[in-house]
Design an enzyme around this catalytic site. Structure first.
Site, PDB file in Angstrom:
ATOM      1  N   ASP A  30       0.847  -1.187   0.000  1.00 53.36           N
ATOM      2  CA  ASP A  30       0.000   0.000   0.000  1.00 53.36           C
ATOM      3  C   ASP A  30       0.888   1.246   0.000  1.00 53.36           C
ATOM      4  O   ASP A  30       1.892   1.318   0.705  1.00 53.36           O
ATOM      5  CB  ASP A  30      -0.914  -0.007   1.226  1.00 53.36           C
ATOM      6  CG  ASP A  30      -2.059   0.990   1.091  1.00 53.36           C
ATOM      7  OD1 ASP A  30      -3.206   0.536   0.939  1.00 53.36           O
ATOM      8  OD2 ASP A  30      -1.804   2.211   1.122  1.00 53.36           O
ATOM      9  N   ILE A  31       0.509   2.249  -0.780  1.00 48.37           N
ATOM     10  CA  ILE A  31       1.323   3.456  -0.930  1.00 48.37           C
ATOM     11  C   ILE A  31       1.313   4.309   0.349  1.00 48.37           C
ATOM     12  O   ILE A  31       2.262   5.061   0.595  1.00 48.37           O
ATOM     13  CB  ILE A  31       0.827   4.264  -2.155  1.00 48.37           C
ATOM     14  CG1 ILE A  31       1.894   5.193  -2.675  1.00 48.37           C
ATOM     15  CG2 ILE A  31      -0.446   5.035  -1.855  1.00 48.37           C
ATOM     16  CD1 ILE A  31       1.574   5.782  -4.050  1.00 48.37           C
ATOM     17  N   ASN A  87     -12.878  -3.523   2.190  1.00 43.30           N
ATOM     18  CA  ASN A  87     -13.786  -2.385   2.282  1.00 43.30           C
ATOM     19  C   ASN A  87     -14.754  -2.478   1.106  1.00 43.30           C
ATOM     20  O   ASN A  87     -14.340  -2.738  -0.022  1.00 43.30           O
ATOM     21  CB  ASN A  87     -13.011  -1.067   2.221  1.00 43.30           C
ATOM     22  CG  ASN A  87     -12.141  -0.854   3.450  1.00 43.30           C
ATOM     23  OD1 ASN A  87     -12.504  -1.282   4.546  1.00 43.30           O
ATOM     24  ND2 ASN A  87     -11.004  -0.220   3.282  1.00 43.30           N
ATOM     25  N   HIS A 100     -10.018  -5.404  -3.809  1.00 44.51           N
ATOM     26  CA  HIS A 100      -8.735  -5.598  -3.144  1.00 44.51           C
ATOM     27  C   HIS A 100      -8.955  -5.977  -1.686  1.00 44.51           C
ATOM     28  O   HIS A 100      -9.930  -5.576  -1.065  1.00 44.51           O
ATOM     29  CB  HIS A 100      -7.847  -4.349  -3.237  1.00 44.51           C
ATOM     30  CG  HIS A 100      -8.487  -3.110  -2.695  1.00 44.51           C
ATOM     31  ND1 HIS A 100      -9.406  -2.381  -3.422  1.00 44.51           N
ATOM     32  CD2 HIS A 100      -8.357  -2.475  -1.505  1.00 44.51           C
ATOM     33  CE1 HIS A 100      -9.806  -1.339  -2.705  1.00 44.51           C
ATOM     34  NE2 HIS A 100      -9.196  -1.376  -1.524  1.00 44.51           N
ATOM     35  N   HIS A 102      -7.024  -5.896   2.017  1.00 47.46           N
ATOM     36  CA  HIS A 102      -5.918  -5.336   2.790  1.00 47.46           C
ATOM     37  C   HIS A 102      -5.370  -6.399   3.740  1.00 47.46           C
ATOM     38  O   HIS A 102      -6.141  -7.086   4.409  1.00 47.46           O
ATOM     39  CB  HIS A 102      -6.400  -4.168   3.663  1.00 47.46           C
ATOM     40  CG  HIS A 102      -6.860  -2.957   2.923  1.00 47.46           C
ATOM     41  ND1 HIS A 102      -6.081  -1.832   2.778  1.00 47.46           N
ATOM     42  CD2 HIS A 102      -8.030  -2.691   2.279  1.00 47.46           C
ATOM     43  CE1 HIS A 102      -6.760  -0.915   2.102  1.00 47.46           C
ATOM     44  NE2 HIS A 102      -7.940  -1.405   1.789  1.00 47.46           N
TER      45      HIS A 102
HETATM   46  P1  5GP Z   1      -9.693   1.330  -0.002  1.00 46.44           P
HETATM   47  O1  5GP Z   1      -9.979   2.463   0.922  1.00 46.44           O
HETATM   48  O2  5GP Z   1     -10.242   1.548  -1.390  1.00 46.44           O
HETATM   49  O3  5GP Z   1     -10.084  -0.010   0.577  1.00 46.44           O
HETATM   50  O4  5GP Z   1      -8.111   1.268  -0.074  1.00 46.44           O
HETATM   51  C1  5GP Z   1      -7.358   1.702  -1.156  1.00 46.44           C
HETATM   52  C2  5GP Z   1      -5.915   1.645  -0.731  1.00 46.44           C
HETATM   53  O5  5GP Z   1      -5.124   1.795  -1.875  1.00 46.44           O
HETATM   54  C3  5GP Z   1      -5.512   2.772   0.245  1.00 46.44           C
HETATM   55  O6  5GP Z   1      -5.002   2.177   1.432  1.00 46.44           O
HETATM   56  C4  5GP Z   1      -4.448   3.553  -0.528  1.00 46.44           C
HETATM   57  O7  5GP Z   1      -3.395   4.005   0.300  1.00 46.44           O
HETATM   58  C5  5GP Z   1      -3.979   2.564  -1.586  1.00 46.44           C
HETATM   59  N1  5GP Z   1      -3.562   3.161  -2.836  1.00 46.44           N
HETATM   60  C6  5GP Z   1      -4.204   4.133  -3.541  1.00 46.44           C
HETATM   61  N2  5GP Z   1      -3.552   4.426  -4.677  1.00 46.44           N
HETATM   62  C7  5GP Z   1      -2.449   3.617  -4.702  1.00 46.44           C
HETATM   63  C8  5GP Z   1      -1.367   3.466  -5.639  1.00 46.44           C
HETATM   64  O8  5GP Z   1      -1.293   4.122  -6.683  1.00 46.44           O
HETATM   65  N3  5GP Z   1      -0.418   2.534  -5.344  1.00 46.44           N
HETATM   66  C9  5GP Z   1      -0.476   1.802  -4.192  1.00 46.44           C
HETATM   67  N4  5GP Z   1       0.521   0.930  -3.991  1.00 46.44           N
HETATM   68  N5  5GP Z   1      -1.493   1.915  -3.293  1.00 46.44           N
HETATM   69  C10 5GP Z   1      -2.466   2.815  -3.543  1.00 46.44           C
END
Ligand code: 5GP
Ligand code: ZN
Length: 111
Positions: A30-31, A87, A100, A102
């Site tokens: 995760d970024i 999520n 996805h 986590h």
């Molecule tokens: P969500 O809230 O949709 O379940 O989580 C999305 C996750 O993707 C977040 O934790 C966010 O930090 C991560 N994320 C968003 N854009 C990128 C990206 O371009 N690269 C990576 N490695 N992670 C990302």
């Protein structure tokens, strides 16, 4: 899908650091990590969320959990413990509309 950040990573136009890949999923960091280990297990197909998994793909979520467990072992949190989170949708806190899972670990996570 065009303009989907996770599709771009799956298609390797964005991310060079894939930690794992098979025919159904990829794994990358995760970024904005919320724990010392914060990995994302991401479907190769553009599926919006858990709500959008077709009947013909019913094994996919189980496969993602299985891959997450292997990553937990590989990245040293299998014994100490970890958290797996899907999520789903707005109220579930889903920001990226591409399926996805986590994997968080490496510290004691708040309940
Ligand atoms: P969500 O809230 O949709 O379940 O989580 C999305 C996750 O993707 C977040 O934790 C966010 O930090 C991560 N994320 C968003 N854009 C990128 C990206 O371009 N690269 C990576 N490695 N992670 C990302
Ligand atoms: Zn996508």
């Amino acid at each position: 899908m065009e303009d989907c950040v996770f599709c771009s990573i799956v298609n390797k136009t964005l991310e060079k650091e894939l930690l794992y890949e098979d025919d159904k999923v990829v794994v990358f960091k995760d970024i904005l990590p919320k724990a010392p280990v914060h990995l994302l297990i991401v479907s190769k197909d553009h599926i919006v969320s858990i709500n959008h998994i077709a009947d013909t793909q019913e094994n996919l979520a189980g496969h993602m959990v299985n891959v997450a467990r292997k990553m937990a072992l590989k990245y040293g949190v299998y014994e100490s413990g970890y958290r797996l989170i899907f999520n789903v949708g707005r109220d579930g806190g889903q920001v990226i509309p591409h399926l996805h899972l986590h994997l968080l670990g490496g510290k004691t996570l708040e309940a």
